[in-house]
Design a protein around this motif. Structure first.
Motif, PDB file in Angstrom:
ATOM      1  N   THR A 115       0.852  -1.182   0.000  1.00  0.00           N
ATOM      2  CA  THR A 115       0.000   0.000   0.000  1.00  0.00           C
ATOM      3  C   THR A 115       0.891   1.236   0.000  1.00  0.00           C
ATOM      4  OG1 THR A 115      -1.673  -1.189   1.253  1.00  0.00           O
ATOM      5  CG2 THR A 115      -1.860   1.190   1.203  1.00  0.00           C
ATOM      6  N   VAL A 116       0.528   2.209  -0.858  1.00  0.00           N
ATOM      7  CA  VAL A 116       1.279   3.454  -0.972  1.00  0.00           C
ATOM      8  C   VAL A 116       0.305   4.611  -0.788  1.00  0.00           C
ATOM      9  CG1 VAL A 116       2.661   4.893  -2.508  1.00  0.00           C
ATOM     10  CG2 VAL A 116       2.905   2.414  -2.594  1.00  0.00           C
ATOM     11  N   GLU A 117       0.700   5.578   0.054  1.00  0.00           N
ATOM     12  CA  GLU A 117      -0.107   6.783   0.243  1.00  0.00           C
ATOM     13  C   GLU A 117       0.625   7.957  -0.394  1.00  0.00           C
ATOM     14  OE1 GLU A 117      -1.467   7.640   4.194  1.00  0.00           O
ATOM     15  OE2 GLU A 117      -1.999   5.553   4.569  1.00  0.00           O
ATOM     16  N   MET A 118      -0.187   8.864  -1.018  1.00  0.00           N
ATOM     17  CA  MET A 118       0.420   9.993  -1.715  1.00  0.00           C
ATOM     18  C   MET A 118      -0.530  11.182  -1.664  1.00  0.00           C
ATOM     19  SD  MET A 118       1.457   9.956  -5.711  1.00  0.00           S
ATOM     20  CE  MET A 118       0.928  11.342  -6.662  1.00  0.00           C
ATOM     21  N   VAL A 119       0.026  12.372  -1.362  1.00  0.00           N
ATOM     22  CA  VAL A 119      -0.766  13.599  -1.391  1.00  0.00           C
ATOM     23  C   VAL A 119      -0.796  14.071  -2.839  1.00  0.00           C
ATOM     24  CG1 VAL A 119      -0.958  15.970  -0.568  1.00  0.00           C
ATOM     25  CG2 VAL A 119      -0.108  14.184   0.973  1.00  0.00           C
ATOM     26  N   LEU A 120      -1.990  14.280  -3.366  1.00  0.00           N
ATOM     27  CA  LEU A 120      -2.122  14.652  -4.777  1.00  0.00           C
ATOM     28  C   LEU A 120      -1.644  16.092  -5.007  1.00  0.00           C
ATOM     29  CD1 LEU A 120      -5.583  13.014  -5.516  1.00  0.00           C
ATOM     30  CD2 LEU A 120      -3.330  12.210  -6.204  1.00  0.00           C
ATOM     31  N   PRO A 121      -0.793  16.279  -6.009  1.00  0.00           N
ATOM     32  CA  PRO A 121      -0.241  17.608  -6.303  1.00  0.00           C
ATOM     33  C   PRO A 121      -1.234  18.465  -7.085  1.00  0.00           C
ATOM     34  CG  PRO A 121       0.618  16.009  -7.851  1.00  0.00           C
ATOM     35  CD  PRO A 121      -0.231  15.245  -6.868  1.00  0.00           C
ATOM     36  N   GLU A 122      -0.859  19.717  -7.331  1.00  0.00           N
ATOM     37  CA  GLU A 122      -1.712  20.649  -8.082  1.00  0.00           C
ATOM     38  C   GLU A 122      -1.975  20.157  -9.509  1.00  0.00           C
ATOM     39  OE1 GLU A 122      -0.568  24.755  -7.946  1.00  0.00           O
ATOM     40  OE2 GLU A 122      -0.126  24.649  -5.800  1.00  0.00           O
ATOM     41  N   GLU A 123      -1.046  19.372 -10.050  1.00  0.00           N
ATOM     42  CA  GLU A 123      -1.189  18.865 -11.419  1.00  0.00           C
ATOM     43  C   GLU A 123      -2.156  17.679 -11.487  1.00  0.00           C
ATOM     44  OE1 GLU A 123       2.184  18.720 -10.006  1.00  0.00           O
ATOM     45  OE2 GLU A 123       2.314  20.829 -10.421  1.00  0.00           O
ATOM     46  N   ALA A 124      -2.848  17.374 -10.396  1.00  0.00           N
ATOM     47  CA  ALA A 124      -3.728  16.206 -10.340  1.00  0.00           C
ATOM     48  C   ALA A 124      -4.867  16.290 -11.349  1.00  0.00           C
ATOM     49  CB  ALA A 124      -4.291  16.034  -8.934  1.00  0.00           C
ATOM     50  N   GLY A 125      -5.159  17.472 -11.828  1.00  0.00           N
ATOM     51  CA  GLY A 125      -6.208  17.611 -12.842  1.00  0.00           C
ATOM     52  C   GLY A 125      -7.482  18.173 -12.254  1.00  0.00           C
ATOM     53  N   ASP A 126      -8.047  17.493 -11.301  1.00  0.00           N
ATOM     54  CA  ASP A 126      -9.300  17.945 -10.675  1.00  0.00           C
ATOM     55  C   ASP A 126      -8.963  18.782  -9.442  1.00  0.00           C
ATOM     56  OD1 ASP A 126     -11.774  18.317  -9.522  1.00  0.00           O
ATOM     57  OD2 ASP A 126     -12.358  16.197  -9.617  1.00  0.00           O
ATOM     58  N   PRO A 127      -9.315  20.079  -9.420  1.00  0.00           N
ATOM     59  CA  PRO A 127      -8.969  20.948  -8.287  1.00  0.00           C
ATOM     60  C   PRO A 127      -9.546  20.460  -6.958  1.00  0.00           C
ATOM     61  CG  PRO A 127     -10.045  22.214 -10.053  1.00  0.00           C
ATOM     62  CD  PRO A 127     -10.016  20.784 -10.473  1.00  0.00           C
ATOM     63  N   LYS A 128     -10.621  19.707  -6.992  1.00  0.00           N
ATOM     64  CA  LYS A 128     -11.226  19.194  -5.760  1.00  0.00           C
ATOM     65  C   LYS A 128     -10.343  18.150  -5.085  1.00  0.00           C
ATOM     66  CE  LYS A 128     -15.859  19.778  -7.658  1.00  0.00           C
ATOM     67  NZ  LYS A 128     -17.012  19.065  -8.202  1.00  0.00           N
ATOM     68  N   LEU A 129      -9.435  17.528  -5.879  1.00  0.00           N
ATOM     69  CA  LEU A 129      -8.587  16.453  -5.339  1.00  0.00           C
ATOM     70  C   LEU A 129      -7.229  16.948  -4.837  1.00  0.00           C
ATOM     71  CD1 LEU A 129      -9.274  13.692  -8.015  1.00  0.00           C
ATOM     72  CD2 LEU A 129     -10.323  13.947  -5.755  1.00  0.00           C
ATOM     73  N   VAL A 130      -6.837  18.166  -5.217  1.00  0.00           N
ATOM     74  CA  VAL A 130      -5.520  18.709  -4.844  1.00  0.00           C
ATOM     75  C   VAL A 130      -5.399  18.741  -3.321  1.00  0.00           C
ATOM     76  CG1 VAL A 130      -4.027  20.740  -4.923  1.00  0.00           C
ATOM     77  CG2 VAL A 130      -5.300  20.041  -6.956  1.00  0.00           C
ATOM     78  N   GLY A 131      -4.286  18.187  -2.807  1.00  0.00           N
ATOM     79  CA  GLY A 131      -4.011  18.177  -1.371  1.00  0.00           C
ATOM     80  C   GLY A 131      -4.625  17.001  -0.641  1.00  0.00           C
ATOM     81  N   LYS A 132      -5.479  16.230  -1.288  1.00  0.00           N
ATOM     82  CA  LYS A 132      -6.087  15.061  -0.663  1.00  0.00           C
ATOM     83  C   LYS A 132      -5.120  13.895  -0.725  1.00  0.00           C
ATOM     84  CE  LYS A 132     -10.489  16.694  -0.809  1.00  0.00           C
ATOM     85  NZ  LYS A 132     -11.681  16.671  -0.197  1.00  0.00           N
ATOM     86  N   THR A 133      -5.273  12.951   0.187  1.00  0.00           N
ATOM     87  CA  THR A 133      -4.407  11.773   0.226  1.00  0.00           C
ATOM     88  C   THR A 133      -5.057  10.650  -0.563  1.00  0.00           C
ATOM     89  OG1 THR A 133      -3.576  12.400   2.396  1.00  0.00           O
ATOM     90  CG2 THR A 133      -3.248  10.114   1.735  1.00  0.00           C
ATOM     91  N   ALA A 134      -4.276  10.078  -1.471  1.00  0.00           N
ATOM     92  CA  ALA A 134      -4.734   8.935  -2.262  1.00  0.00           C
ATOM     93  C   ALA A 134      -4.016   7.694  -1.743  1.00  0.00           C
ATOM     94  CB  ALA A 134      -4.432   9.156  -3.734  1.00  0.00           C
ATOM     95  N   VAL A 135      -4.715   6.593  -1.668  1.00  0.00           N
ATOM     96  CA  VAL A 135      -4.134   5.330  -1.210  1.00  0.00           C
ATOM     97  C   VAL A 135      -4.180   4.352  -2.385  1.00  0.00           C
ATOM     98  CG1 VAL A 135      -4.309   3.440   0.443  1.00  0.00           C
ATOM     99  CG2 VAL A 135      -4.935   5.770   1.136  1.00  0.00           C
ATOM    100  N   TYR A 136      -3.017   3.816  -2.721  1.00  0.00           N
ATOM    101  CA  TYR A 136      -2.907   2.854  -3.814  1.00  0.00           C
ATOM    102  C   TYR A 136      -2.483   1.510  -3.246  1.00  0.00           C
ATOM    103  CZ  TYR A 136      -2.795   7.001  -6.832  1.00  0.00           C
ATOM    104  OH  TYR A 136      -3.100   8.164  -7.473  1.00  0.00           O
ATOM    105  N   THR A 137      -3.136   0.454  -3.679  1.00  0.00           N
ATOM    106  CA  THR A 137      -2.743  -0.903  -3.315  1.00  0.00           C
ATOM    107  C   THR A 137      -2.084  -1.506  -4.545  1.00  0.00           C
ATOM    108  OG1 THR A 137      -4.611  -1.080  -1.811  1.00  0.00           O
ATOM    109  CG2 THR A 137      -3.550  -3.136  -2.486  1.00  0.00           C
ATOM    110  N   ILE A 138      -0.866  -1.971  -4.367  1.00  0.00           N
ATOM    111  CA  ILE A 138      -0.086  -2.491  -5.483  1.00  0.00           C
ATOM    112  C   ILE A 138       0.160  -3.979  -5.257  1.00  0.00           C
ATOM    113  CG2 ILE A 138       2.107  -2.339  -6.717  1.00  0.00           C
ATOM    114  CD1 ILE A 138       2.248   0.582  -5.677  1.00  0.00           C
ATOM    115  N   THR A 139      -0.057  -4.772  -6.291  1.00  0.00           N
ATOM    116  CA  THR A 139       0.217  -6.204  -6.227  1.00  0.00           C
ATOM    117  C   THR A 139       1.299  -6.526  -7.247  1.00  0.00           C
ATOM    118  OG1 THR A 139      -2.098  -6.603  -5.668  1.00  0.00           O
ATOM    119  CG2 THR A 139      -0.804  -8.499  -6.421  1.00  0.00           C
ATOM    120  N   LEU A 140       2.383  -7.103  -6.781  1.00  0.00           N
ATOM    121  CA  LEU A 140       3.478  -7.510  -7.662  1.00  0.00           C
ATOM    122  C   LEU A 140       3.146  -8.891  -8.189  1.00  0.00           C
ATOM    123  CD1 LEU A 140       6.313  -6.887  -8.762  1.00  0.00           C
ATOM    124  CD2 LEU A 140       7.229  -8.035  -6.754  1.00  0.00           C
TER     125      LEU A 140
END
Length: 186
Positions: free
Chosen positions: A1-26
């Motif tokens: 699991t990886v957490e990341m704060v979405l940057p200004e380039e995220a596209g949707d202004p409503k998502l900027v600064g929010k934390t996204a959680v990604y689950t990665i399976t190798l």
């Protein structure tokens, strides 16, 4: 699991600064294995029959490339020195024609298409103008030296040189002749 704060380039202004959680399976982990450099492998490449022949071919090719680069560097220094001592201007129309020739050589324009001669080349002068001017000056300098020294080159010498260039650059002879603007006498 990886957490990341979405940057200004995220596209949707409503998502900027929010934390996204990604689950990665190798699903797989691999490692490239290079083939063994042996006669069998070399034969499959078509480059040689044996490893020693392959190594010799590579050595010769590298020596030729280094020799060619050294010759080109020396020629450039000589032509630059001559051009500095004999300053002359190249008309803009000639620079544009030379830029067009560069595009023809690179296959970016087709010399057989009328539209290729209608392309506005002013937008390419900044990037290719210096190269085009140097090529033109080199050609003019060589032409003057040939004229002044009364140098004559026969068809056999030109044909031999074209063969050498084709071999050196591993290109079809016709393409070399076309690139240098050499036409067959009919």
């Amino acid at each position: 699991t990886v957490e990341m704060v979405l940057p200004e380039e995220a596209g949707d202004p409503k998502l900027v600064g929010k934390t996204a959680v990604y689950t990665i399976t190798l699903s797989a982990l691999g490692q490239k294995k290079l083939p063994e450099l042996d006669d069998e492998f070399v034969k499959t490449t078509g480059a040689a029959e044996t490893v020693s022949e392959f190594r010799e071919n590579v050595r010769k090719r590298l020596e030729n490339e280094v020799g060619e680069r050294n010759r080109n560097a020396k020629e450039s220094v000589i032509f630059r020195a001559i051009a500095e001592r004999n300053e002359f201007e190249i008309p803009l129309v000639m620079v544009d024609d030379e830029i067009r020739s560069i595009f023809f050589e690179q296959g970016m324009l087709d010399p057989n298409q009328e539209d290729s001669y209608k392309v506005d080349l002013s937008q390419f002068r900044e990037n290719l103008g210096t190269l085009a001017t140097e090529r033109l000056k080199r050609g003019i300098i060589v032409a003057q030296i040939v004229k002044q020294e009364k140098i004559e080159i026969g068809d056999e010498e030109i044909e031999r040189w074209l063969d050498e260039q084709a071999t050196l650059h591993k290109m079809p002879r016709e393409k070399v002749a076309e690139a240098y603007g050499v036409r067959k006498n009919n």
